[in-house]
Write a protein that holds these residues in place. Structure first.
Motif, PDB file in Angstrom:
ATOM      1  N   GLY A  72       0.840  -1.186   0.000  1.00 18.65           N
ATOM      2  CA  GLY A  72       0.000   0.000   0.000  1.00 18.65           C
ATOM      3  C   GLY A  72       0.879   1.242   0.000  1.00 18.65           C
ATOM      4  O   GLY A  72       2.115   1.154  -0.076  1.00 18.65           O
ATOM      5  N   THR A  73       0.247   2.400   0.105  1.00 21.76           N
ATOM      6  CA  THR A  73       1.017   3.646   0.062  1.00 21.76           C
ATOM      7  C   THR A  73       1.657   3.982   1.401  1.00 21.76           C
ATOM      8  O   THR A  73       2.572   4.794   1.467  1.00 21.76           O
ATOM      9  N   ASP A  74       1.161   3.376   2.473  1.00 18.31           N
ATOM     10  CA  ASP A  74       1.736   3.577   3.807  1.00 18.31           C
ATOM     11  C   ASP A  74       1.702   5.042   4.230  1.00 18.31           C
ATOM     12  O   ASP A  74       2.539   5.503   5.005  1.00 18.31           O
ATOM     13  N   GLY A  75       0.755   5.787   3.685  1.00 17.64           N
ATOM     14  CA  GLY A  75       0.584   7.181   4.086  1.00 17.64           C
ATOM     15  C   GLY A  75       1.587   8.149   3.491  1.00 17.64           C
ATOM     16  O   GLY A  75       1.586   9.336   3.826  1.00 17.64           O
ATOM     17  N   GLY A  76       2.452   7.654   2.617  1.00 21.49           N
ATOM     18  CA  GLY A  76       3.464   8.532   2.030  1.00 21.49           C
ATOM     19  C   GLY A  76       3.870   8.058   0.654  1.00 21.49           C
ATOM     20  O   GLY A  76       3.032   7.675  -0.152  1.00 21.49           O
ATOM     21  N   ASP A  77       5.195   8.043   0.406  1.00 23.98           N
ATOM     22  CA  ASP A  77       5.686   7.655  -0.912  1.00 23.98           C
ATOM     23  C   ASP A  77       6.339   6.283  -0.913  1.00 23.98           C
ATOM     24  O   ASP A  77       7.138   5.964  -1.789  1.00 23.98           O
ATOM     25  N   THR A  78       5.984   5.452   0.074  1.00 20.84           N
ATOM     26  CA  THR A  78       6.576   4.117   0.172  1.00 20.84           C
ATOM     27  C   THR A  78       6.392   3.321  -1.115  1.00 20.84           C
ATOM     28  O   THR A  78       7.314   2.654  -1.598  1.00 20.84           O
ATOM     29  N   LEU A  79       5.222   3.402  -1.691  1.00 23.69           N
ATOM     30  CA  LEU A  79       4.917   2.607  -2.874  1.00 23.69           C
ATOM     31  C   LEU A  79       5.793   2.992  -4.057  1.00 23.69           C
ATOM     32  O   LEU A  79       6.427   2.134  -4.685  1.00 23.69           O
ATOM     33  N   SER A  80       5.858   4.265  -4.380  1.00 22.55           N
ATOM     34  CA  SER A  80       6.669   4.685  -5.532  1.00 22.55           C
ATOM     35  C   SER A  80       8.158   4.477  -5.260  1.00 22.55           C
ATOM     36  O   SER A  80       8.916   4.127  -6.183  1.00 22.55           O
ATOM     37  N   ALA A  81       8.579   4.661  -4.015  1.00 18.31           N
ATOM     38  CA  ALA A  81       9.985   4.415  -3.677  1.00 18.31           C
ATOM     39  C   ALA A  81      10.320   2.941  -3.852  1.00 18.31           C
ATOM     40  O   ALA A  81      11.376   2.592  -4.399  1.00 18.31           O
ATOM     41  N   ALA A  82       9.419   2.068  -3.415  1.00 17.97           N
ATOM     42  CA  ALA A  82       9.652   0.629  -3.539  1.00 17.97           C
ATOM     43  C   ALA A  82       9.672   0.193  -4.991  1.00 17.97           C
ATOM     44  O   ALA A  82      10.486  -0.653  -5.382  1.00 17.97           O
ATOM     45  N   VAL A  83       8.787   0.752  -5.808  1.00 16.34           N
ATOM     46  CA  VAL A  83       8.717   0.339  -7.209  1.00 16.34           C
ATOM     47  C   VAL A  83      10.011   0.678  -7.951  1.00 16.34           C
ATOM     48  O   VAL A  83      10.437  -0.075  -8.834  1.00 16.34           O
TER      49      VAL A  83
END
Length: 206
Positions: A72-83
């Motif tokens: 999930g987005t985890d309330g921040g930019d975790t998703l785009s950083a992980a991708v």
């Protein structure tokens, strides 16, 4: 098929493990934040780390030939950083297939086809923060040479898989308002075995 799974402790991630194991699929490797996390997969298949760390993502993907992300987005930019790390590692280890869970906000609007749903009156969300993060991921993937699919379920109540639901490329099935976690995992596993939506988004609902 050896699967690298991110977001394994979330509802869809856990349901996906259950669905895969129901069909006898046991080669699942998961990245988790805590060494004490309990998952129904062999302990040697559990990698402790963080999806925001390139080296942790790389350790996971080095063991697989397919990537599934239920992050999930985890309330921040975790998703785009992980991708960013996922794509980098996929290229390094010559892994081509990626399936990720998105949101219906990044499907095209029926009312305004040149806009995302979250940009149109179709969206009922009070904030577009999460949808914008998912849109960043979609736009990043458009420029990458990997075989990605973004599954976009609508409202996700708990519930087991029935195997009966609707799906449609790039838009939400008309009138769709819910889909259980179990059926989302069912479709994810189905797409994994029999790809229909390579380099596409797919809306999922009853």
């Amino acid at each position: 098929m050896k699967i690298a799974l991110l977001g394994a402790t979330g509802r869809v991630g856990q349901a996906f493990i259950k669905e895969a194991q129901k069909h006898g699929h046991s080669d699942i490797f998961a990245l988790v934040r805590s060494a004490e996390t309990a998952l129904p997969i062999p302990e040697k298949h559990i990698i402790t780390g963080n999806a925001r760390r390139r080296e942790d993502v790389d350790r996971l993907i080095s063991k697989a030939d397919t990537v599934v992300s239920c992050l999930g987005t985890d309330g921040g930019d975790t998703l785009s950083a992980a991708v960013i790390h996922i794509i980098d590692s996929m290229k390094r280890h010559h892994v081509q297939r990626l399936i990720t869970i998105g949101t219906t906000g990044i499907l095209q609007s029926r009312l305004m086809p040149d806009k995302y749903r979250f940009e149109s009156p179709e969206s009922k969300r009070k904030t577009a923060r999460a949808a914008k993060e998912h849109a960043r991921v979609y736009e990043m993937l458009l420029g990458e040479d990997v075989d990605w699919t973004i599954i976009c379920p609508t409202y996700l109540p708990d519930g087991d898989a029935s195997g009966v639901y609707r799906f449609e490329q790039d838009i939400l099935p008309e009138g769709g308002s819910r889909i259980t976690v179990g059926d989302t995992a069912h479709f994810l596993y189905r797409e994994l075995l029999n790809p229909q939506f390579v380099r596409k988004r797919v809306g999922l609902a009853y």
